[in-house]
Design a protein around this motif. Structure first.
Motif, mmCIF file in Angstrom:
data_model
loop_
_atom_site.group_PDB
_atom_site.id
_atom_site.type_symbol
_atom_site.label_atom_id
_atom_site.label_comp_id
_atom_site.label_asym_id
_atom_site.label_seq_id
_atom_site.Cartn_x
_atom_site.Cartn_y
_atom_site.Cartn_z
ATOM 1 N N SER A 138 -19.841 -15.202 10.696
ATOM 2 C CA SER A 138 -19.544 -15.279 12.127
ATOM 3 C C SER A 138 -19.485 -13.884 12.749
ATOM 4 O O SER A 138 -20.043 -13.640 13.825
ATOM 5 N N ARG A 139 -18.827 -12.940 12.058
ATOM 6 C CA ARG A 139 -18.706 -11.587 12.589
ATOM 7 C C ARG A 139 -20.045 -10.856 12.576
ATOM 8 O O ARG A 139 -20.361 -10.096 13.502
ATOM 9 N N ILE A 140 -20.839 -11.071 11.522
ATOM 10 C CA ILE A 140 -22.155 -10.424 11.449
ATOM 11 C C ILE A 140 -23.058 -10.932 12.570
ATOM 12 O O ILE A 140 -23.719 -10.153 13.268
ATOM 13 N N ASP A 141 -23.094 -12.258 12.755
ATOM 14 C CA ASP A 141 -23.964 -12.834 13.784
ATOM 15 C C ASP A 141 -23.573 -12.398 15.182
ATOM 16 O O ASP A 141 -24.430 -12.265 16.065
ATOM 17 N N SER A 142 -22.284 -12.188 15.408
ATOM 18 C CA SER A 142 -21.821 -11.798 16.743
ATOM 19 C C SER A 142 -21.699 -10.291 16.914
ATOM 20 O O SER A 142 -21.312 -9.817 17.980
ATOM 21 N N LYS B 156 -15.145 -3.860 1.757
ATOM 22 C CA LYS B 156 -16.494 -4.380 1.991
ATOM 23 C C LYS B 156 -17.490 -3.806 0.995
ATOM 24 O O LYS B 156 -18.432 -4.490 0.582
ATOM 25 N N ILE B 157 -17.297 -2.553 0.573
ATOM 26 C CA ILE B 157 -18.159 -1.996 -0.464
ATOM 27 C C ILE B 157 -17.932 -2.737 -1.780
ATOM 28 O O ILE B 157 -18.869 -3.014 -2.537
ATOM 29 N N TYR C 131 -27.126 -12.380 2.309
ATOM 30 C CA TYR C 131 -27.133 -12.262 3.773
ATOM 31 C C TYR C 131 -25.929 -11.447 4.237
ATOM 32 O O TYR C 131 -26.049 -10.572 5.118
ATOM 33 N N ILE C 132 -24.776 -11.713 3.645
ATOM 34 C CA ILE C 132 -23.568 -10.969 3.997
ATOM 35 C C ILE C 132 -23.670 -9.528 3.516
ATOM 36 O O ILE C 132 -23.270 -8.598 4.220
ATOM 37 N N ILE D 270 -23.176 -6.198 5.817
ATOM 38 C CA ILE D 270 -22.170 -5.171 5.558
ATOM 39 C C ILE D 270 -22.805 -3.793 5.454
ATOM 40 O O ILE D 270 -22.323 -2.818 6.037
ATOM 41 N N VAL D 271 -23.911 -3.695 4.710
ATOM 42 C CA VAL D 271 -24.588 -2.405 4.553
ATOM 43 C C VAL D 271 -25.066 -1.887 5.907
ATOM 44 O O VAL D 271 -24.893 -0.704 6.237
ATOM 45 N N GLU D 272 -25.652 -2.752 6.710
ATOM 46 C CA GLU D 272 -26.149 -2.322 8.020
ATOM 47 C C GLU D 272 -25.006 -1.978 8.965
ATOM 48 O O GLU D 272 -25.162 -1.107 9.828
#
Length: 397
Positions: free
Chosen positions: A227-231, A281-282, A359-360, A364-366
């Motif tokens: 949800s956070r990545i898409d938004s 996240k890493i 996908y996640i 995170i990397v980006e």
């Protein structure tokens, strides 16, 4: 497409030198009046045929004066047939209940305070769906409509999004059913027959419940990350991160879970630049890549950590970067699947999983300003490589 096929035919149908209705002269190449893209005499702005969406413009009498290439493609209508015809004839739209759209909305004779119509699904002849929005152009508030500007879009992109959401819901429902069934079954059994079980049996049941509860928690965390990545709201709280130590910690956890230590090879080529990143996240990125290598790969899992070539930044100094490569000696990823590895629901095999992890990982990397790629390893397996810029502390970002 010749520009005259999109708009100028209406002007050709009038007598030479005649003014169009309302005193507005069409642009000689597009037929679009003032305010219509491509109608500016100075030539600035896009031509209607250059627009990605369908554009249909009708004048104050309801005659079509502009019908661009995208509108022709979406409606399968020849612009030569549309230009100069009535709007309801050029665009015979119906709503999902079969009612004629233009008779229902009455843009020219309806309420004078209306500014247009919001985007909605309508039907073309033959039942094909199209997204339609309209704007009513008036010279003054509550004045007569001088132009009706209609935007058309295909529904393919929206349908892909809807299918993706449906797949996500189905995947989540499937992944939640198994652990929740286990949790419910063991807790109900313990509550009903607590005295009948030995301490060892109780411990085994509770450990199973705990493991399944952790699985549900991980799935919920994945959904929140998506949800956070898409938004675009994935937050990165940067702190000093020792990548080599983080990798060793994950390898130790895998060996403690039953994998042999000889299966892992860690190579650090230093000195490494000081890295500021989100440690949690890493850890998520490293854990996912290593678990994938162990689960889907074979042979030795090699983790290389090394400085990456500095990247120049416009109007600034070059940025130091660190690269991490995780490779295995398994069958690898088929060439035709390489482009889909970081998409939702991609699975490298039938060995379980939601298909959301990579996908996640990419998101995170980006979010850290880095990049991740996949390729074939020298040993024939899969090779994932991500590069992170050194970053800046969270309080300076």
């Amino acid at each position: 497409m010749d520009v005259r096929t999109s708009g100028a035919r209406a002007a050709d149908a009038r007598a030479p030198g005649a003014e169009p209705p309302g005193g507005e002269r069409d642009h000689p190449s597009t037929g679009a009046g003032p305010g219509v893209p491509g109608g500016a005499p100075d030539g600035f702005g896009p031509h209607p045929d250059e627009l990605p969406d369908g554009l249909v413009v009708a004048d104050e009498t309801g005659l079509v004066t502009c019908f661009n290439a995208a509108a022709a493609r979406i409606t399968a209508t020849d612009p030569a047939d549309a230009i100069g015809s009535r709007l309801e004839v050029a665009l015979p739209l119906e709503d999902l209940d079969g009612r004629r759209w233009w008779a229902l909305t009455d843009p020219y004779g309806g309420l004078a305070i209306r500014a247009g119509q919001p985007e909605r699904n309508l039907l073309l002849p033959g039942g094909r769906e199209v997204l339609v929005s309209a704007r009513y152009v008036r010279e003054r508030p509550t004045g007569p409509v001088r132009r009706v500007v209609v935007c058309l879009r295909g529904t393919e992109a929206r349908r892909r999004t809807e299918r993706s959401h449906a797949e996500l819901i189905a995947t989540v429902a499937h992944e939640l059913r198994s652990p929740l069934t286990s949790v419910k079954g063991f807790t109900a059994t313990l509550l009903a027959k607590w005295e009948r079980f030995t301490d060892d049996q109780k411990r085994l049941m509770l450990e199973t419940v705990d493991a399944d509860a952790n699985r549900v928690t991980r799935l919920i965390a994945e959904l929140l990350d998506i949800s956070r990545i898409d938004s675009g709201r994935l937050e990165v709280r940067r702190q000093p991160v020792d990548l080599a130590a983080a990798v060793r910690r994950h390898v130790q956890a895998l060996t403690a879970a039953g994998h042999t230590a000889e299966r892992f090879l860690i190579r650090v080529r230093g000195p490494l630049p000081r890295l500021w990143a989100d440690p949690d996240k890493i850890d998520q990125v490293l854990g996912n890549l290593l678990e994938n290598a162990v689960r889907h790969g074979e042979g030795t899992v090699t983790i290389d950590i090394a400085p990456a070539p500095a990247k120049p930044v416009a109007d600034g100094p070059t940025v130091e970067r660190t690269a991490v490569t995780v490779s295995d000696e398994g069958p690898g990823i088929p060439e035709e699947s390489m482009s889909r590895v970081f998409t939702r629901f991609w699975r490298g095999s039938k060995r379980g999983g939601t298909g959301l992890g990579l996908y996640i990982v990419k998101g995170i990397v980006e979010a850290h300003g880095g990049a991740i790629t996949v390729d074939r390893a020298r040993g024939g397996g899969a090779e994932f490589r991500f590069i992170l810029p050194v970053g800046t502390p969270a309080y300076l970002a």
